[in-house]
Design a protein around this motif. Structure first.
Motif, short mmCIF file in Angstrom:
data_model
loop_
_atom_site.label_atom_id
_atom_site.label_comp_id
_atom_site.label_asym_id
_atom_site.label_seq_id
_atom_site.Cartn_x
_atom_site.Cartn_y
_atom_site.Cartn_z
N ARG A 502 0.84 -1.19 0.00
CA ARG A 502 0.00 0.00 0.00
C ARG A 502 0.89 1.26 0.00
O ARG A 502 0.60 2.25 -0.68
CB ARG A 502 -0.92 -0.02 1.22
N GLU A 506 1.17 4.31 -2.89
CA GLU A 506 1.01 5.72 -2.55
C GLU A 506 2.26 6.51 -2.92
O GLU A 506 2.16 7.65 -3.42
CB GLU A 506 0.70 5.88 -1.06
N ASN A 538 -10.90 -4.02 0.57
CA ASN A 538 -10.91 -2.58 0.24
C ASN A 538 -9.76 -2.18 -0.68
O ASN A 538 -9.42 -0.99 -0.77
CB ASN A 538 -10.86 -1.75 1.52
N THR A 541 -10.81 0.21 -3.59
CA THR A 541 -11.21 1.50 -3.01
C THR A 541 -10.01 2.31 -2.56
O THR A 541 -9.93 3.53 -2.81
CB THR A 541 -12.15 1.27 -1.81
N SER A 542 -9.06 1.65 -1.88
CA SER A 542 -7.87 2.38 -1.39
C SER A 542 -7.04 2.90 -2.56
O SER A 542 -6.48 4.01 -2.49
CB SER A 542 -7.02 1.48 -0.50
N ASP A 545 -8.81 5.90 -4.08
CA ASP A 545 -8.67 7.05 -3.16
C ASP A 545 -7.31 7.73 -3.34
O ASP A 545 -7.20 8.97 -3.32
CB ASP A 545 -8.84 6.59 -1.71
#
Length: 697
Positions: A502, A506, A538, A541-542, A545
């Motif tokens: 994750r 990012e 999720n 979705t993450s 986002d």
């Protein structure tokens, strides 16, 4: 509920006599209560009748002797009656109300009221009331006092007069008072003596019953309890010997049968019939205790490679049959030693020798027999085996150490590609210690900002320009740069790959925004994702986002997933990749050709690019097989409508060959190693000058 809990909290050898005793006490108390109630009623009635009889008799006697004017005989009779301790008052009163005869000398010649106040103070009003009633109707009255403690008996006595008619003026009275409470108390004491006697007899009987119970039932019960306690300790080498056909003998037979079954269940694996984990541990520990100093202890930990795929393909029933057949062969090939199933497709072999056995040679022979084809339900199944071996001398090492070392050796065998036997040694020990150390350090690496990204350019063979970069994770712990090949597998094993993955996405989005804000020519960033990330609820979705947060344009963020990872849960992967593709994220299949994939699944995936693994590129164009395989992958990709990227391009010859067979993109050290974001900016800004000589073909 309380009584039930109390009774069941005590042993039956105590509960049974206690309940018996309580029942006896309750019955005795109830019996005493009934006895008291009925006997007192009977005493009252008998005593009243007795006093009434005496009063009537004495009434006649008094009238007779009064008529003869002979009061001495009446006094003697009263003296005789006074011997009765319960007859508390006897008065003979003449018509004028004067006491002429009394058992108490002091009351003689007193008037009636004074005599009653002195001799029957508490009852004088009640007696006077009776006398007044007799004046109206002269007949004997014999009754129990209002407080039930006395019997009051009053009879009219006719005194002689000039007229023989009965008149109140010539009536005297005979008064008697009987102590009913005293006789009750006497009876109470007599009853208590009787009850105590009965209680003693009952206690004797109770003691006798308890002794009989203790002998016939208690001892048998204690035998059963002793056996149960032994079972609780884990001792199953026992049997209950109770003769007879009573309930305890039946329980003993049932327990013996259960012990026999339990021994089988605890000792043997229910599926394969060989030793289970419990029996393996117990027997190996015993052999290790008895091991001599010149004896070798050999523990082999083996499992069937890709057994999960067999279960997934043919079903668990099929897999169970394979495990049973495998265990049967294992028993046959291991002539001496302990054989058992640890669980799943994991098996243990334990041997002892004096150094004369060539372990690798023996194991190769066993594996050859164990891996020969299995015929199951008209299917021919071929398997491979990976084994980890550890060897200790004498009493060096316990069961858990041997199991741990062989498991580590098995783990490293799996890492090396399976279908191999690995003997645990110091080098493996050092690798494992390092792996554990890295695993501990990795837990804090993200919080300490020890991770960073480097980027390797990907070139378009047609335009000869950088079209994208692959984001590659790096870890620097202190001053030491840890190779990805060492820490990424640990991230995957521990599940930390989800959080770190994750973070990588990012960081990539953040870097895209930085380059965009600087006005750099747009290049896409490709990020590797793991199956564990895809399986997160999720995940999509993450990602969306983060795209919104950093204003990443469609097509600038790409994902790569390896072929083998994509095939672990193909249905879930397809659904997730479709959602990501809908958000404008291009999907690449990484390391294509090294895994096992289904073309039917592949064509359903929203794939835009196939990355040819470096293992096919490194020997191009010399290796004929690699030339054929690489061209086949490119042709297949074109037919599916996919573009291709060749990884690991390091020479001009490789670049020329890949261009000739129609590869779309290339990536490798020929052009650039993975570099920092600042260096990427320099490469993109000055790519014509930097890479001009690379394109001279």
């Amino acid at each position: 509920m309380f009584l039930e809990r109390f009774i069941t909290s005590l042993p039956i050898r105590i509960t049974f006599p206690l309940v018996l005793f309580l029942a006896f006490v309750i019955v005795s108390i109830f019996e005493a209560y009934l006895e008291k109630k009925t006997s007192f009623r009977r005493i009252e009635e008998e005593s009243r009748e007795h006093i009434c009889s005496i009063t009537a008799e004495f009434q006649e006697l008094s009238e007779y002797f009064i008529s003869k004017n002979n009061l001495n005989l009446i006094e003697r009779r009263i003296a005789d009656l006074s011997a009765n301790q319960f007859l508390k008052l006897i008065l003979l009163v003449d018509p004028e109300g004067k006491v002429i005869i009394s058992a108490q000398k002091k009351l003689k010649n007193d008037n009636l009221e004074d005599a009653l106040k002195s001799g029957a103070k508490k009852y004088h009003r009640e007696i006077l009331s009776i006398i007044n009633e007799l004046r109206k109707s002269p007949k004997m009255i014999c009754k129990i006092s209002e407080d039930t403690n006395k019997i009051l008996s009053v009879a009219p006595v006719l005194f002689p007069s000039e007229t023989k008619k009965l008149r109140p003026s010539n009536l005297g009275f005979l008064i008697m008072m009987y102590d009913l409470e005293g006789i009750k108390e006497k009876h109470r004491k007599e009853t208590l003596v009787i009850l105590l006697s009965e209680f003693g007899v009952m206690l004797f009987l109770l003691g006798t019953i308890y002794l009989i119970f203790s002998k016939l039932i208690g001892e048998r019960l204690e035998t059963l309890l002793r056996i149960v306690r032994e079972i609780k300790k884990g001792n199953l080498d026992i049997a209950i010997k109770l003769e007879g056909n009573d309930e305890f003998s039946l329980i003993a037979r049932i327990l013996n049968d259960l012990i026999r079954r339990l021994k089988t269940y605890i000792k043997y694996d229910s599926l394969t019939g060989i030793f289970n984990r419990f029996a393996l541990e117990h027997n190996i520990k015993e052999l290790l205790k008895e091991s001599s100093e010149n004896q070798r202890n050999i523990l082999i930990f083996m499992d069937i490679d890709n057994f999960k795929e067999i279960n997934d393909t043919f079903g668990h029933n099929f897999g169970d049959i394979l495990l049973r057949l495998f265990a049967k062969r294992l028993r046959n090939v291991v002539k001496e030693g302990i054989v058992g199933r640890l669980g799943g497709d994991e098996f243990i072999i334990f041997l002892q020798d004096h150094g004369e056995t060539n372990i690798q040679e023996m194991l190769n022979k066993w594996i050859s027999e164990l891996t020969s084809p299995y015929k199951i339900k008209d299917n021919i199944i071929e398997i491979s085996i990976t084994a980890g071996i550890t060897v200790h001398q004498g009493k060096d090492g316990d069961f858990y150490q041997l199991l741990k070392e062989s498991d580590i050796a098995l783990y490293y065998g799996k890492k090396k590609g399976k279908n191999i036997s690995i003997i645990f040694d110091d080098s493996i020990k050092l690798q494992e210690e390092k792996r554990i150390k890295l695993s501990n350090l990795l837990k804090f690496a993200l919080d300490k900002n020890e991770f960073f990204l480097v980027y390797q350019p990907i070139f378009d063979l047609k335009t000869r320009r950088i079209v994208s970069v692959e984001a590659l994770l790096r870890w620097k712990n202190g001053n030491e740069l840890i190779p990805p090949s060492e820490f990424i597998p640990i991230l995957e094993e521990t599940g930390m790959i989800r959080d770190v993955g994750r973070w990588v996405i990012e960081e990539a989005c953040k870097q895209i925004k930085i380059w965009s804000d600087k006005g750099l020519r747009e290049v896409a960033v490709s990020v590797n994702i793991d199956i564990q990330q895809i399986l997160e609820d999720n995940f999509v979705t993450s990602v969306t986002d983060m795209i919104k947060k950093y204003c990443v344009k469609s097509g600038l963020l790409k994902f790569e997933i390896t072929e083998s990872e994509a095939m672990k849960f193909p249905e879930t992967v397809i659904q997730t990749l479709k959602k990501l593709s809908y958000e404008g994220i291009e999907i690449s299949i990484d390391d294509f050709g090294t895994g096992y994939s289904s073309l039917s699944y592949l064509k359903m995936m929203p794939v835009g690019n196939i990355k040819i693994d470096r293992s096919f590129v490194k020997d191009l164009p010399e290796d004929k097989d690699d030339r054929i395989l690489t061209k086949a992958i490119i042709d297949l990709s074109k037919n599916f409508g996919y573009r291709t990227t060749a990884e690991g391009v390091e020479t001009r010859e490789q670049l020329i060959f890949l261009k000739e067979i129609g590869c779309n993109f290339v990536q490798g050290y020929y052009f650039s190693k993975p570099v920092s974001p600042d260096e990427v900016e320099q490469l993109i800004t000055n790519e014509n000058e930097i890479f001009r000589h690379k394109w001279i073909l």
